[in-house]
Structures are given as C-alpha cells and as structure tokens.
Design a protein around this motif. Structure first.
Motif, PDB file in Angstrom:
ATOM      1  N   PRO A 171       0.788  -1.239   0.000  1.00 47.04           N
ATOM      2  CA  PRO A 171       0.000   0.000   0.000  1.00 47.04           C
ATOM      3  C   PRO A 171       0.817   1.284   0.000  1.00 47.04           C
ATOM      4  CG  PRO A 171      -1.063  -1.617   1.383  1.00 47.04           C
ATOM      5  CD  PRO A 171       0.234  -2.230   0.940  1.00 47.04           C
ATOM      6  N   HIS A 172       1.854   1.365   0.839  1.00 49.84           N
ATOM      7  CA  HIS A 172       2.611   2.619   0.914  1.00 49.84           C
ATOM      8  C   HIS A 172       3.439   2.884  -0.339  1.00 49.84           C
ATOM      9  CE1 HIS A 172       5.775  -0.237   2.235  1.00 49.84           C
ATOM     10  NE2 HIS A 172       6.584   0.624   1.655  1.00 49.84           N
ATOM     11  N   GLU A 173       3.685   1.839  -1.145  1.00 48.01           N
ATOM     12  CA  GLU A 173       4.551   2.007  -2.313  1.00 48.01           C
ATOM     13  C   GLU A 173       3.920   2.863  -3.401  1.00 48.01           C
ATOM     14  OE1 GLU A 173       7.305  -2.046  -2.119  1.00 48.01           O
ATOM     15  OE2 GLU A 173       5.473  -2.063  -3.330  1.00 48.01           O
ATOM     16  N   VAL A 174       2.601   3.050  -3.355  1.00 48.06           N
ATOM     17  CA  VAL A 174       1.963   3.892  -4.374  1.00 48.06           C
ATOM     18  C   VAL A 174       2.444   5.336  -4.265  1.00 48.06           C
ATOM     19  CG1 VAL A 174      -0.105   2.453  -4.522  1.00 48.06           C
ATOM     20  CG2 VAL A 174      -0.044   4.347  -2.903  1.00 48.06           C
ATOM     21  N   PHE A 175       2.979   5.710  -3.113  1.00 50.85           N
ATOM     22  CA  PHE A 175       3.487   7.067  -2.923  1.00 50.85           C
ATOM     23  C   PHE A 175       4.958   7.191  -3.322  1.00 50.85           C
ATOM     24  CE2 PHE A 175       0.003   6.510   0.107  1.00 50.85           C
ATOM     25  CZ  PHE A 175      -0.788   7.611  -0.190  1.00 50.85           C
ATOM     26  N   ALA A 228       4.565   3.364   7.237  1.00 49.66           N
ATOM     27  CA  ALA A 228       3.536   2.693   8.034  1.00 49.66           C
ATOM     28  C   ALA A 228       2.264   3.536   8.101  1.00 49.66           C
ATOM     29  CB  ALA A 228       4.063   2.412   9.434  1.00 49.66           C
ATOM     30  N   LYS A 229       2.417   4.851   8.290  1.00 50.90           N
ATOM     31  CA  LYS A 229       1.251   5.734   8.369  1.00 50.90           C
ATOM     32  C   LYS A 229       0.549   5.847   7.024  1.00 50.90           C
ATOM     33  CE  LYS A 229       2.686   8.587  12.289  1.00 50.90           C
ATOM     34  NZ  LYS A 229       3.034   9.961  12.744  1.00 50.90           N
ATOM     35  N   LEU A 230       1.324   5.857   5.944  1.00 47.61           N
ATOM     36  CA  LEU A 230       0.723   5.907   4.613  1.00 47.61           C
ATOM     37  C   LEU A 230      -0.111   4.652   4.365  1.00 47.61           C
ATOM     38  CD1 LEU A 230       3.739   7.289   2.538  1.00 47.61           C
ATOM     39  CD2 LEU A 230       1.652   8.517   3.160  1.00 47.61           C
ATOM     40  N   GLY A 231       0.434   3.504   4.760  1.00 41.72           N
ATOM     41  CA  GLY A 231      -0.310   2.256   4.613  1.00 41.72           C
ATOM     42  C   GLY A 231      -1.578   2.253   5.443  1.00 41.72           C
ATOM     43  N   THR A 232      -1.498   2.836   6.640  1.00 50.71           N
ATOM     44  CA  THR A 232      -2.667   2.907   7.520  1.00 50.71           C
ATOM     45  C   THR A 232      -3.761   3.778   6.911  1.00 50.71           C
ATOM     46  OG1 THR A 232      -1.293   2.588   9.482  1.00 50.71           O
ATOM     47  CG2 THR A 232      -3.465   3.564   9.821  1.00 50.71           C
TER      48      THR A 232
END
Length: 306
Positions: A171-175, A228-232
């Motif tokens: 999930p966070h990798e999209v950023f 971690a926060k981006l994934g959350t």
C-alpha cells in the motif's frame, strides 16, 4: 590460617614502607544486577551502531521492537533479566498468533544479546503461527477487484486502488512509484525492499484505468508521513468505503496471477520485491485449488495443441 598470616605480613610490610592502600585490600563487591531496562537500552545502542538510520530501519524498529520492549520493561519493573521472566511475559499473549510470535522473536534476540541460556524455551512458545495459515478463499476474484474499483468515485483513491491491484504494490509504495516507463512501474529506494521494476497483471487494466497518469488523493501531511502511516491511511479508506477486503489482499491476488501466468517463483519474487522463500511459503499459500486446476488446464491444453 596460613593464608591469613601471609596476608597480615604483607599488610605489615606495606605499612612499614608507607605504601598501604585500603583499596587494594577491600573485598570485591558483587557487580550490580542489570535490569531488563538496562539490557533494552544496551540492545538499542548496539542495534543502531550496526545500522544506518533511514526510513526503512526506523519503521522496522517502531513496528517490531518499539511495540514489545516498552511493555516488557513495564512488566519487569526493576527485575533482573532472565529466561523465566521472559517466559512469564510471553505467556500473557495468545498462543499461535502473530503477536505471540513477534514477542518471542524480539525477546529471543534480547536474550541472546544478554547471553542468557536455555533460549530454546522461548522459541518453543512461538507456536504454530504462520502467515501461510490464512485461507485463500478470503481473496477476491479478479472480477470482484475490477467491480470494486469502478465503485470508487474519488479519482485519487481510484488510482491508488488500481495501482495496488494491477502491480501488486504494498500500500505505501503507491506514494513512491514513477510511471515514466509505462506500462512498467518503478518503485523508489525509499521503500521496504529498495528500488525495483514491476510489470502489470493484467496489462489491459493499466490501459483502461489510465494508471500512467499519477493521481493522488489530497492527504494532509502526506510528505511527512512514514510508510507505516501511509499504509494505515489506505487501509482506513478501504474500511470507510466498506471494501470487503484489505488493500494487502490486492497484492496477494497479484501473486496469484503470477502463478496463473506461469511465472517462475524467482521471477514473481523479483517483481514483488521479496525473497523466493517468501513468495513460495507465504504468498502461494493464498492460492486455492481452483487456481491450480486453471493452471493445469492451461498447461495440458498447450501440450496437446503442440
């Protein structure tokens, strides 16, 4: 008695020469016991001495060690570290769970660092938890994935969903992705496993969903957020939008497609940014019998047609 007389004569000799010093004759004091807090502090110092501080290592520390250590220190109070104390703390967690395994792993490393004996007793408490114990039936079909993507009205969230689905991104990798070599996606080195390239599965998804154009939702303080926060934040959107599966399941479905397309394990692992062992043990555990049958039919059909 003979030893005492020898010591007395030695003291007398030093007195005669004016060389007597009480410090030379004081009994050795027992070393202070080192508490759990002492060992945790030493462990952290050594941990960062061996690693460079970056977003990846900071995330690992916070997600694993920083979750376990403060609770263990609070539990132990001023007690001396020991295997028995660790076992008592571990026993408070639920058996055969991810939480139990994490506590055993982290405190096992702390015990090894403190040179404790009988560490196998901690390892034995880890139980039978494995990410591969999940049921493949919980994964959505590719048709369901496409249907839920079309229900999303916000263009930014729709793009994030599409990237996770088509490229199997964490999930966070999209950023941290660029699409300059479209349809190849490239993840930057600011992520868990560093820079890598990814091919889309299915290629038609990236075309029809126009994933070449990066469109992100307007998130407050996004640039200052950890991975971690981006994934959350992405997980929170899935929950609020009532999507019936978590974002990470889109990644598992990508792994399923790698298998369906006949990619070798090392090729699939390369695209997904993890080891071949992880690819086979963890991600292939999500593949159900119907998928195996589909691959079998494809291979046998190809064999007969040849």
């Amino acid at each position: 008695m003979q030893y005492a007389e020898q010591q007395a004569r030695a003291i007398a000799l030093q007195l005669d020469k004016g060389q007597f010093n009480w410090a030379d004759w004081q009994l050795g004091q027992a070393p202070e016991t080192e508490t759990v807090s002492d060992w945790v502090e030493k462990f952290e110092t050594e941990y960062w001495r061996r690693r460079s501080r970056n977003q990846q290592t900071e995330t690992t520390w916070k997600k694993d060690y920083q979750i376990v250590f403060p609770k263990f220190v609070e539990f132990a109070k001023d007690a001396e570290i020991s295997v028995d104390l660790i076992i008592k703390f571990v026993s408070q967690t639920k058996p055969d769970t991810r939480s139990r395994k994490r506590v055993c792993d982290i405190l096992g490393r702390l015990g090894k660092f403190a040179k404790l004996e009988n560490l196998d007793a901690i390892k034995e408490l880890s139980g039978n938890y494995s990410p591969g114990t999940v049921s493949p039936r919980s994964l959505p079909t590719d048709e369901q994935i496409a249907q839920w993507r079309d229900k999303i009205t916000n263009s930014g969230w729709q793009w994030i969903y599409g990237m996770c689905a088509a490229y199997g991104l964490r999930p966070h990798e999209v950023f941290h992705v660029d699409m300059l070599d479209f349809p190849i996606a490239r993840v930057s080195d600011e992520t868990k496993t560093g820079e890598r390239f990814i091919y889309p599965l299915y290629p038609e998804w990236v075309e029809s969903w126009n994933l070449k154009e990066i469109v992100l939702p307007n998130l407050v303080s996004m640039k200052d957020s950890s991975n971690a926060k981006l994934g959350t934040k992405i997980s929170g959107f899935f929950y609020d939008f009532k999507i019936p599966f978590p974002p990470y399941n889109l990644r598992h479905c990508y792994a399923r497609r790698c298998f369906e397309f006949g990619f070798t394990p090392d090729f699939g692992a390369k695209l997904m940014g993890h080891s071949v062992t992880t690819h086979c043990k963890t991600y292939r555990a999500w593949i159900d019998e119907a998928t195996y049958w589909k691959v079998y039919e494809t291979l046998t059909l190809f064999h007969h047609s040849g």
